[in-house]
Write a protein that holds these residues in place. Structure first.
Motif, PDB file in Angstrom:
ATOM      1  N   ASP A   5      48.470  19.685 -42.441  1.00 44.21           N
ATOM      2  CA  ASP A   5      49.444  20.651 -41.959  1.00 44.21           C
ATOM      3  C   ASP A   5      49.657  21.722 -43.020  1.00 44.21           C
ATOM      4  OD1 ASP A   5      49.792  19.178 -39.642  1.00 44.21           O
ATOM      5  OD2 ASP A   5      51.535  18.111 -40.421  1.00 44.21           O
ATOM      6  N   CYS A   6      49.919  22.933 -42.568  1.00 41.03           N
ATOM      7  CA  CYS A   6      50.203  24.038 -43.477  1.00 41.03           C
ATOM      8  C   CYS A   6      51.497  23.733 -44.226  1.00 41.03           C
ATOM      9  CB  CYS A   6      50.344  25.335 -42.687  1.00 41.03           C
ATOM     10  SG  CYS A   6      50.854  26.747 -43.692  1.00 41.03           S
ATOM     11  N   CYS A   9      54.369  26.625 -42.944  1.00 42.86           N
ATOM     12  CA  CYS A   9      54.978  26.671 -41.613  1.00 42.86           C
ATOM     13  C   CYS A   9      54.878  25.357 -40.854  1.00 42.86           C
ATOM     14  CB  CYS A   9      54.353  27.790 -40.786  1.00 42.86           C
ATOM     15  SG  CYS A   9      52.637  27.466 -40.294  1.00 42.86           S
ATOM     16  N   GLN A  11      52.312  24.181 -39.198  1.00 41.52           N
ATOM     17  CA  GLN A  11      51.274  24.172 -38.175  1.00 41.52           C
ATOM     18  C   GLN A  11      50.019  23.488 -38.707  1.00 41.52           C
ATOM     19  OE1 GLN A  11      51.446  25.405 -34.980  1.00 41.52           O
ATOM     20  NE2 GLN A  11      53.614  25.810 -35.356  1.00 41.52           N
ATOM     21  N   ALA A  13      46.304  23.056 -39.960  1.00 40.78           N
ATOM     22  CA  ALA A  13      45.378  23.925 -40.676  1.00 40.78           C
ATOM     23  C   ALA A  13      43.974  23.379 -40.464  1.00 40.78           C
ATOM     24  CB  ALA A  13      45.726  23.960 -42.156  1.00 40.78           C
ATOM     25  N   CYS A  32      45.610  28.198 -42.195  1.00 37.77           N
ATOM     26  CA  CYS A  32      46.612  27.890 -41.182  1.00 37.77           C
ATOM     27  C   CYS A  32      46.142  28.419 -39.828  1.00 37.77           C
ATOM     28  CB  CYS A  32      47.947  28.522 -41.567  1.00 37.77           C
ATOM     29  SG  CYS A  32      49.253  28.224 -40.352  1.00 37.77           S
ATOM     30  N   CYS A  38      51.758  33.306 -39.897  1.00 38.49           N
ATOM     31  CA  CYS A  38      51.754  32.680 -41.222  1.00 38.49           C
ATOM     32  C   CYS A  38      50.551  33.155 -42.039  1.00 38.49           C
ATOM     33  CB  CYS A  38      51.747  31.155 -41.097  1.00 38.49           C
ATOM     34  SG  CYS A  38      51.745  30.285 -42.682  1.00 38.49           S
ATOM     35  N   HIS A  40      48.559  31.526 -43.947  1.00 42.13           N
ATOM     36  CA  HIS A  40      48.418  30.897 -45.259  1.00 42.13           C
ATOM     37  C   HIS A  40      47.033  30.285 -45.434  1.00 42.13           C
ATOM     38  CE1 HIS A  40      49.823  27.638 -48.259  1.00 42.13           C
ATOM     39  NE2 HIS A  40      49.685  28.767 -48.903  1.00 42.13           N
TER      40      HIS A  40
END
Length: 94
Positions: A5-6, A9, A11, A13, A32, A38, A40
């Motif tokens: 997960d990011c 945020c 979400q 990845a 991400c 985001c 990222h």
């Protein structure tokens, strides 16, 4: 690759590429999935930490500390049909 997960945020990845590699370490570049909000990009390091079962062909220059496996309290061998034994008095906590 493992799902990550990011850290910004939350979400999911996805792995984009693999970077540095050794026998015991690897870097994976993640992006991400929420690119618009985001965006990222980050690097995850994957490292071998310890051995749980020794190899038949170990490499003498690449060794990991050996650890012992501890089964769960309800984990029994396949041939163990007897009921679990009662806990000792010193195993009980107050």
């Amino acid at each position: 690759m493992a799902s990550v997960d990011c850290p910004c945020c939350g979400q999911r990845a996805f792995a984009r590429q693999i970077g540095k590699r050794t026998l015991l370490y690897r870097e994976v570049y993640y992006h991400c999935r929420d690119v618009r909000d985001c965006g990222h990009e980050f690097v995850v390091g994957i490292s071998a930490l310890r051995t749980t079962r020794a190899s038949r062909w170990p490499k003498p220059l690449e060794t990991l500390p050996m650890t012992t496996w501890r089964g769960a309290a309800n984990d029994r061998a396949a041939n163990d049909d007897d009921p679990p034994s009662e806990p000792n008095a010193d195993m009980l906590t107050s």
